[in-house]
Scaffold this motif. Sequence first.
Motif, PDB file in Angstrom:
ATOM      1  N   ASN A 186       0.824  -1.219   0.000  1.00 17.85           N
ATOM      2  CA  ASN A 186       0.000   0.000   0.000  1.00 17.85           C
ATOM      3  C   ASN A 186       0.853   1.263   0.000  1.00 17.85           C
ATOM      4  O   ASN A 186       0.489   2.265  -0.616  1.00 17.85           O
ATOM      5  CB  ASN A 186      -0.953  -0.006   1.195  1.00 17.85           C
ATOM      6  N   LYS A 187       1.992   1.226   0.678  1.00 14.25           N
ATOM      7  CA  LYS A 187       2.871   2.397   0.678  1.00 14.25           C
ATOM      8  C   LYS A 187       3.460   2.632  -0.716  1.00 14.25           C
ATOM      9  O   LYS A 187       3.587   3.777  -1.168  1.00 14.25           O
ATOM     10  CB  LYS A 187       3.997   2.229   1.689  1.00 14.25           C
ATOM     11  N   LEU A 188       3.811   1.566  -1.413  1.00 13.43           N
ATOM     12  CA  LEU A 188       4.343   1.716  -2.763  1.00 13.43           C
ATOM     13  C   LEU A 188       3.290   2.302  -3.699  1.00 13.43           C
ATOM     14  O   LEU A 188       3.610   3.119  -4.575  1.00 13.43           O
ATOM     15  CB  LEU A 188       4.835   0.372  -3.298  1.00 13.43           C
ATOM     16  N   LEU A 189       2.039   1.893  -3.531  1.00  7.09           N
ATOM     17  CA  LEU A 189       0.965   2.461  -4.354  1.00  7.09           C
ATOM     18  C   LEU A 189       0.891   3.974  -4.182  1.00  7.09           C
ATOM     19  O   LEU A 189       0.707   4.720  -5.146  1.00  7.09           O
ATOM     20  CB  LEU A 189      -0.381   1.828  -3.991  1.00  7.09           C
ATOM     21  N   VAL A 190       1.053   4.419  -2.928  1.00  4.64           N
ATOM     22  CA  VAL A 190       1.019   5.857  -2.634  1.00  4.64           C
ATOM     23  C   VAL A 190       2.260   6.544  -3.197  1.00  4.64           C
ATOM     24  O   VAL A 190       2.176   7.587  -3.858  1.00  4.64           O
ATOM     25  CB  VAL A 190       0.900   6.095  -1.116  1.00  4.64           C
ATOM     26  N   ASP A 191       3.437   5.959  -2.926  1.00 12.31           N
ATOM     27  CA  ASP A 191       4.691   6.569  -3.376  1.00 12.31           C
ATOM     28  C   ASP A 191       4.731   6.731  -4.890  1.00 12.31           C
ATOM     29  O   ASP A 191       5.235   7.737  -5.408  1.00 12.31           O
ATOM     30  CB  ASP A 191       5.889   5.724  -2.925  1.00 12.31           C
ATOM     31  N   VAL A 194       0.075   5.356  -8.065  1.00  9.02           N
ATOM     32  CA  VAL A 194      -0.508   4.410  -9.014  1.00  9.02           C
ATOM     33  C   VAL A 194      -2.020   4.600  -9.135  1.00  9.02           C
ATOM     34  O   VAL A 194      -2.558   4.672 -10.240  1.00  9.02           O
ATOM     35  CB  VAL A 194      -0.184   2.962  -8.600  1.00  9.02           C
ATOM     36  N   LYS A 195      -2.700   4.714  -8.016  1.00  4.08           N
ATOM     37  CA  LYS A 195      -4.164   4.850  -8.074  1.00  4.08           C
ATOM     38  C   LYS A 195      -4.564   6.164  -8.733  1.00  4.08           C
ATOM     39  O   LYS A 195      -5.571   6.228  -9.454  1.00  4.08           O
ATOM     40  CB  LYS A 195      -4.750   4.728  -6.675  1.00  4.08           C
ATOM     41  N   ASP A 196      -3.779   7.220  -8.504  1.00  4.48           N
ATOM     42  CA  ASP A 196      -4.069   8.502  -9.164  1.00  4.48           C
ATOM     43  C   ASP A 196      -3.937   8.364 -10.671  1.00  4.48           C
ATOM     44  O   ASP A 196      -4.752   8.894 -11.441  1.00  4.48           O
ATOM     45  CB  ASP A 196      -3.109   9.586  -8.660  1.00  4.48           C
ATOM     46  N   GLY A 197      -2.908   7.670 -11.101  1.00  7.71           N
ATOM     47  CA  GLY A 197      -2.689   7.492 -12.535  1.00  7.71           C
ATOM     48  C   GLY A 197      -3.777   6.663 -13.174  1.00  7.71           C
ATOM     49  O   GLY A 197      -4.230   6.959 -14.287  1.00  7.71           O
ATOM     50  N   ASP A 208      -5.605  -6.936  -9.397  1.00  6.85           N
ATOM     51  CA  ASP A 208      -4.641  -7.431 -10.378  1.00  6.85           C
ATOM     52  C   ASP A 208      -4.264  -6.356 -11.393  1.00  6.85           C
ATOM     53  O   ASP A 208      -3.112  -6.273 -11.831  1.00  6.85           O
ATOM     54  CB  ASP A 208      -5.210  -8.656 -11.104  1.00  6.85           C
ATOM     55  N   VAL A 209      -5.249  -5.540 -11.779  1.00  5.91           N
ATOM     56  CA  VAL A 209      -4.985  -4.450 -12.726  1.00  5.91           C
ATOM     57  C   VAL A 209      -4.057  -3.426 -12.089  1.00  5.91           C
ATOM     58  O   VAL A 209      -3.081  -2.968 -12.707  1.00  5.91           O
ATOM     59  CB  VAL A 209      -6.298  -3.789 -13.169  1.00  5.91           C
ATOM     60  N   ILE A 210      -4.333  -3.069 -10.849  1.00  8.11           N
ATOM     61  CA  ILE A 210      -3.498  -2.083 -10.145  1.00  8.11           C
ATOM     62  C   ILE A 210      -2.056  -2.572 -10.061  1.00  8.11           C
ATOM     63  O   ILE A 210      -1.114  -1.807 -10.292  1.00  8.11           O
ATOM     64  CB  ILE A 210      -4.062  -1.818  -8.735  1.00  8.11           C
ATOM     65  N   ARG A 211      -1.882  -3.846  -9.755  1.00 13.37           N
ATOM     66  CA  ARG A 211      -0.529  -4.383  -9.607  1.00 13.37           C
ATOM     67  C   ARG A 211       0.238  -4.343 -10.928  1.00 13.37           C
ATOM     68  O   ARG A 211       1.461  -4.160 -10.940  1.00 13.37           O
ATOM     69  CB  ARG A 211      -0.584  -5.809  -9.060  1.00 13.37           C
ATOM     70  N   ARG A 212      -0.466  -4.490 -12.077  1.00 12.91           N
ATOM     71  CA  ARG A 212       0.218  -4.439 -13.374  1.00 12.91           C
ATOM     72  C   ARG A 212       0.937  -3.104 -13.563  1.00 12.91           C
ATOM     73  O   ARG A 212       2.075  -3.055 -14.034  1.00 12.91           O
ATOM     74  CB  ARG A 212      -0.784  -4.635 -14.513  1.00 12.91           C
ATOM     75  N   VAL A 216       5.404  -1.903 -13.386  1.00 15.06           N
ATOM     76  CA  VAL A 216       6.163  -1.048 -14.305  1.00 15.06           C
ATOM     77  C   VAL A 216       6.745   0.149 -13.566  1.00 15.06           C
ATOM     78  O   VAL A 216       7.915   0.508 -13.746  1.00 15.06           O
ATOM     79  CB  VAL A 216       5.270  -0.582 -15.471  1.00 15.06           C
ATOM     80  N   LYS A 217       5.930   0.780 -12.711  1.00 17.23           N
ATOM     81  CA  LYS A 217       6.414   1.941 -11.957  1.00 17.23           C
ATOM     82  C   LYS A 217       7.588   1.562 -11.059  1.00 17.23           C
ATOM     83  O   LYS A 217       8.556   2.320 -10.921  1.00 17.23           O
ATOM     84  CB  LYS A 217       5.275   2.535 -11.121  1.00 17.23           C
ATOM     85  N   ASP A 218       7.511   0.400 -10.451  1.00 16.23           N
ATOM     86  CA  ASP A 218       8.612  -0.042  -9.590  1.00 16.23           C
ATOM     87  C   ASP A 218       9.874  -0.304 -10.409  1.00 16.23           C
ATOM     88  O   ASP A 218      10.980   0.032  -9.975  1.00 16.23           O
ATOM     89  CB  ASP A 218       8.204  -1.296  -8.821  1.00 16.23           C
ATOM     90  N   SER A 219       9.715  -0.904 -11.578  1.00 16.33           N
ATOM     91  CA  SER A 219      10.879  -1.166 -12.434  1.00 16.33           C
ATOM     92  C   SER A 219      11.549   0.141 -12.845  1.00 16.33           C
ATOM     93  O   SER A 219      12.779   0.233 -12.889  1.00 16.33           O
ATOM     94  CB  SER A 219      10.451  -1.948 -13.678  1.00 16.33           C
TER      95      SER A 219
END
Length: 904
Positions: A186-191, A194-197, A208-212, A216-219
Amino acid sequence: MEKKKEFNRYKIFYIIMVAMFLIIGAKLYYLQVFKGEYYKAQAETINSAKLVTVAAPRGLITDKNGIKLATEVPGYNLTYTSTTDTGKDKKQLFATLQKVFKILDDNKEVQTDSFELKINPYRFEFTSSDSKVKQAMLLIFLKNRNFQDNILKVKFKNKKEGELSSFEKTMLNNELLKLTPEQIYNKLLVDYKVKDGIASLNIKATPDVIRRYLIVKDSIKMNFYSANKSINVATNIKKDTSLIFEQSLSELQGFKVENQPMREYSYGQLASSVLGYISKINSADKEKYEAKGYDTSVDYVGTAGIEAVMESSLKGTNGEKDTNDDSVAIIKNTAHTKKAVPGKNVQLTLDANLQYATETTLNSEMKRIQSEGMVNGLDVSNATRAAAIALDINTGGVLSLVSLPGYNPNDFSTTQGLNEAQSQKYFNPDYEKMAKADGISDLTDYMFPIDKSIKGNTTIRKDKFDYYPKYLYNYATMSLIPSGSTFKPMTAIAGLESGVIDASSTYNDQGGYDMGGGHWNPFESDGALGVVDVVSAISRSSNPFFMNVGQRLREKFGDDSLAKYAWMFGLGADPKAVNPSTGIEISENFGQVYNTVSQKNLSASQYLLSIEQDLTNGVSGSNVNFPPIDLYDRDEDTSIVSDGKKLSEIKTQIKNYIRDSVKNGTFSKSNYEGLFKQLIAADPAYKNQKFTAANINAIVTDVYYQAVQTGHGSLGLPYNMFIASIGQGMDSFTPLQMANYIATLANGGTRYKVHLVDNIKDSNGKLISKTKPVVIDKAAMSATTRSLVMQGMNGVTTGAGGGADGTAYAALGDFPIPTGGKTGTAQFTKAEVQSKIGRGDYAWYVGYAPADNPKIAISIVIFDGGYGADAAKVARGMYESYFKNDPRMKQYQNHYDIKLKRIN
């Protein structure tokens, strides 16, 4: 006249200057006005050009006949290279990714997923089965993503991690390890916002869609410091899919289709125990490989087997090219283009057909044995693991090497990542779930206890009795197994060469043996064989005969006399030897034969482990309870100091005392009491616990009982030598060692260095190196001794004394080529424990062929397989393959061709 002349010179000079400026001005006007836009575009192209790595093709791995076992095939990767870091570009990325994911989904392609943090449920999946390594990899994962920053700010007054003391670093790590996978996710999603995008895309944002998008963002984040390096979004996509992407690249800013050779293992699981596999470089090894010149964003590295040990040869030299290599400017300027150089090709000594025959026959026999369930009172239902080796006795070259169950190296050769089932299978077995599925959940805590060597662990279990197979473990080179009766020819050699027996020596086998002190040990399944000599004792596998040989050796030459002969054949080595091995290139353990020094060391380790478990459980061997004591080594122990002494030093001193007590029988109750009191006072874990004098006494008494009475008391008993003489006790060897011992016997006493690599060539076929046979030792064995021992081993397959009672006669008695060998059955542990946990005896067979002029030596073991006679059936399949062109094998030719139709 003079003045006029000067004037003319000046005028001419002036005219020349004006002309030059006019020419330069005209040229500048032409370049800036007429060709300005053209050169501006070229300049922008050059400035925006970015170098990318061109991965070098990995070298081939082939068998001795050139059959390709590991090769390179064309691959197409969809990559992304971040251009700028503006807010507009970040927002645009999500819209672009939406288009990318649609193309992937429409064409049934899989997004690259090497992101260790999984969901449904939240968990980490690291490519290691070692719990402590997993913990270290988790800490690297968190620190790479700056999870330590807030902890350093709040708890350490904004110190940098490098400024912390070792104790503070331990505290930091402990704080990080408190974070749950869900909190981290959840912290990575905020950092990464991802949800905003995703909110701007008008799509259904399932987990599953969010994690996709998160992947990419993490990479991109992890690639931040590798300027202009691309990340893989999808690897090994189909050619048709790559063409679709090529046509859409104008709408997919930053994306590109790149050609990258992909590793392919032509026959799947075949020879996985030798080949190993490759994988992406994990974060823990990143710095090590960067220092060697690897591009950790694209390079793969050998992780096991030949792929790992021959990495420096197989790995080529990467090239470079510009991302805009189709532009006019770059075509003219090739200064930044560097061609990739393929890796070298490795040719093995393996025979792919023999390897396939060995794997197929061994797997079939395992399944047959499992279906039997019980055989003569032995539980063989768990015959799920096995190993087999074939060696060229005149070179030491490995002709086949099998460990089952194997695995498919192709699972690891792409960056799509292992799926959940594969990850669990290879690295994260859920023993509690597996036990329930197999109907043994009532034994979960007994067979798969919580691993208390991991501090604070309440969930991770260990397979205490090695019940389930480990797919990535090489049972052929790593498993140390009691050799059972397959060791008896070695005892015969020691007896004959030392002179305690000869060809005419006999012993009356009455079905048991006096182990000392009037204790009669019966061999109920064998029965009484009557009078036997050395030849018939080998053929009929007489335990009493060889125990008597062991007793004679001990009485005349001491407890180490058997070992001195075994060491010549590669069955163990002098304890003073440094890193003994068979010489094989891939990882191996090296087992040991019974000798006094090694027995002391082994017993010290075993009893220390037992004592550690007792103290951790808070229950002594005599069921006396006391508060638990932790003797396991912890990272933070070096940071905890009491009265000038580190906690780690106190633990080490206690453990050294215990080892000495086992080895030498020394024991000081007051010293032990003092050390345990120091431990309790130093370890903060006991701050609120009260240890009474009775508690301390119970702890010390348990140490005395196990270390001195049981451990040291067993060292000098004569039965150690007796059971060693029949391949039990501390005699434990790998199947590879056993094959090498038989090869040494069969060729007359020359022990060769075992090897898998035959030669190395460059990509153009030029020979770089060739492996020549290397002699490690020459065994002291006369021709008479060899002849007698081989007569006995030949009788195992042809029938002792012309009869049909040889223990491998049923499997090999009618084989058209005469062979020799020895069956063996060895206990895993005490019979009552085996029965309780569903483990059976090891089924062994070792042998050579042809009997009259040996060329090949083999070793086969089936875990929980019961009897060696069943393992001998695998030998038949191996011999069929090896001798397929022998005229005597004509009647088997059709059967053989059908079996091996897969290998060309």
